[in-house]
Write a protein that holds these residues in place. Sequence first.
Motif, short mmCIF file in Angstrom:
data_model
loop_
_atom_site.label_atom_id
_atom_site.label_comp_id
_atom_site.label_asym_id
_atom_site.label_seq_id
_atom_site.Cartn_x
_atom_site.Cartn_y
_atom_site.Cartn_z
N ARG A 119 -17.36 6.81 -49.20
CA ARG A 119 -17.09 7.62 -48.01
C ARG A 119 -15.95 8.59 -48.27
O ARG A 119 -16.00 9.75 -47.85
N ALA A 120 -14.92 8.14 -48.97
CA ALA A 120 -13.79 9.01 -49.30
C ALA A 120 -14.24 10.16 -50.21
O ALA A 120 -13.80 11.30 -50.05
N LEU A 121 -15.12 9.86 -51.16
CA LEU A 121 -15.65 10.91 -52.04
C LEU A 121 -16.46 11.94 -51.25
O LEU A 121 -16.37 13.14 -51.52
N ILE A 122 -17.24 11.49 -50.30
CA ILE A 122 -18.03 12.40 -49.48
C ILE A 122 -17.11 13.34 -48.71
O ILE A 122 -17.33 14.55 -48.68
N ARG A 123 -16.07 12.78 -48.10
CA ARG A 123 -15.11 13.63 -47.36
C ARG A 123 -14.42 14.62 -48.28
O ARG A 123 -14.23 15.79 -47.93
N GLU A 124 -14.06 14.17 -49.48
CA GLU A 124 -13.39 15.05 -50.44
C GLU A 124 -14.32 16.20 -50.85
O GLU A 124 -13.90 17.36 -50.88
N ARG A 125 -15.57 15.88 -51.16
CA ARG A 125 -16.53 16.92 -51.53
C ARG A 125 -16.78 17.89 -50.38
O ARG A 125 -16.92 19.09 -50.57
N GLN A 126 -16.79 17.36 -49.17
CA GLN A 126 -17.00 18.20 -47.99
C GLN A 126 -15.83 19.18 -47.84
O GLN A 126 -16.04 20.38 -47.62
N ARG A 127 -14.59 18.69 -47.98
CA ARG A 127 -13.42 19.56 -47.89
C ARG A 127 -13.44 20.62 -48.99
O ARG A 127 -13.13 21.79 -48.74
N GLU A 128 -13.82 20.22 -50.21
CA GLU A 128 -13.89 21.18 -51.32
C GLU A 128 -14.95 22.24 -51.05
O GLU A 128 -14.73 23.43 -51.30
N GLY A 129 -16.09 21.83 -50.54
CA GLY A 129 -17.17 22.77 -50.22
C GLY A 129 -16.76 23.76 -49.14
O GLY A 129 -17.04 24.96 -49.23
N ILE A 130 -16.07 23.27 -48.13
CA ILE A 130 -15.60 24.16 -47.06
C ILE A 130 -14.57 25.14 -47.61
O ILE A 130 -14.62 26.34 -47.30
N ALA A 131 -13.67 24.67 -48.45
CA ALA A 131 -12.65 25.55 -49.05
C ALA A 131 -13.31 26.64 -49.89
O ALA A 131 -12.92 27.81 -49.81
N LEU A 132 -14.31 26.29 -50.69
CA LEU A 132 -15.02 27.28 -51.49
C LEU A 132 -15.77 28.28 -50.61
O LEU A 132 -15.78 29.48 -50.90
N ALA A 133 -16.40 27.78 -49.57
CA ALA A 133 -17.14 28.66 -48.66
C ALA A 133 -16.19 29.61 -47.94
O ALA A 133 -16.50 30.79 -47.75
N LYS A 134 -15.01 29.12 -47.54
CA LYS A 134 -14.02 29.99 -46.89
C LYS A 134 -13.56 31.07 -47.86
O LYS A 134 -13.43 32.23 -47.49
N LYS A 135 -13.32 30.66 -49.10
CA LYS A 135 -12.87 31.60 -50.13
C LYS A 135 -13.92 32.69 -50.37
O LYS A 135 -13.58 33.85 -50.58
N ALA A 136 -15.18 32.32 -50.31
CA ALA A 136 -16.27 33.27 -50.51
C ALA A 136 -16.59 34.06 -49.24
O ALA A 136 -17.45 34.93 -49.24
N GLY A 137 -15.91 33.73 -48.14
CA GLY A 137 -16.14 34.43 -46.88
C GLY A 137 -17.40 34.01 -46.16
O GLY A 137 -17.86 34.67 -45.24
N VAL A 138 -17.97 32.86 -46.56
CA VAL A 138 -19.22 32.39 -45.97
C VAL A 138 -18.95 31.47 -44.78
O VAL A 138 -19.66 31.51 -43.79
N TYR A 139 -17.91 30.68 -44.86
CA TYR A 139 -17.62 29.67 -43.84
C TYR A 139 -16.70 30.25 -42.79
O TYR A 139 -15.61 30.71 -43.10
N LYS A 140 -17.14 30.24 -41.58
CA LYS A 140 -16.33 30.78 -40.48
C LYS A 140 -15.83 29.68 -39.55
O LYS A 140 -15.02 29.95 -38.68
N GLY A 141 -16.35 28.48 -39.71
CA GLY A 141 -15.97 27.39 -38.80
C GLY A 141 -16.73 27.51 -37.50
O GLY A 141 -17.56 28.39 -37.30
N ARG A 142 -16.43 26.60 -36.61
CA ARG A 142 -17.09 26.60 -35.31
C ARG A 142 -16.55 27.77 -34.48
O ARG A 142 -15.37 28.07 -34.50
N GLY A 143 -17.42 28.40 -33.73
CA GLY A 143 -17.00 29.51 -32.87
C GLY A 143 -16.19 29.02 -31.69
O GLY A 143 -16.12 27.81 -31.40
N LYS A 144 -15.56 29.92 -31.01
CA LYS A 144 -14.77 29.59 -29.83
C LYS A 144 -15.68 29.05 -28.73
O LYS A 144 -16.80 29.54 -28.54
N MET A 145 -15.19 28.07 -28.02
CA MET A 145 -15.97 27.46 -26.95
C MET A 145 -15.97 28.35 -25.69
O MET A 145 -16.92 28.35 -24.94
#
Length: 186
Positions: A119-145
């Motif tokens: 489970r810890a590895l899954i969370r770590e990979r998820q954080r790494e993937g989000i960081a890479l996507a943010k760096k590439a400008g692909v990940y914007k996160g959840r929109g404003k509610m």
Amino acid sequence: MTGQTFGYIRVSTLDQNTIRQLDGEHLDRVFTDQASGKDQNRPQLEALIDFVRDGDIVLVHSMDRLARNLDDLRAIVRRLTATKAQVRFVKENLTFTGDDTAMATFLLSVMGAFAEFERALIRERQREGIALAKKAGVYKGRGKMLNTEQASALTRRAAAGEAKAALAREFGVSRQTVYQYLRPNP
């Protein structure tokens, strides 16, 4: 004394498949929770623990369905076996009775530790993937509610003393989201 066989199923989201977890197993009753494994508030697990008796068998697909960390896993297995019920993990092919040998206790600890590590590895990979996507400008996160107009109305009404819970219901958001909008510099 032969008891009944109960299944415990836990899914994190409503769209996850509960059928596959104990498919093909004969069960007298199934207890299903829709909650995170780290969440201690699982009403169906508590109902199961209160329901089982001496001679009953509790089937769980895998250790990570019962708990996400080793301490919780041990505690839940102890609570179930204290009633003289058996706990069987289908995927790991392990059974615990409460009269467990040193080897059974060791296996519970090792397998539970592996589940926690996974489970810890899954969370770590998820954080790494989000960081890479943010760096590439692909990940914007959840929109404003809330849009700008709704956010300012929410802030104004909360400042006027309206109850946060009532505002959350009216705007269709959680109370936590209300408090996030009320923080300075959101």
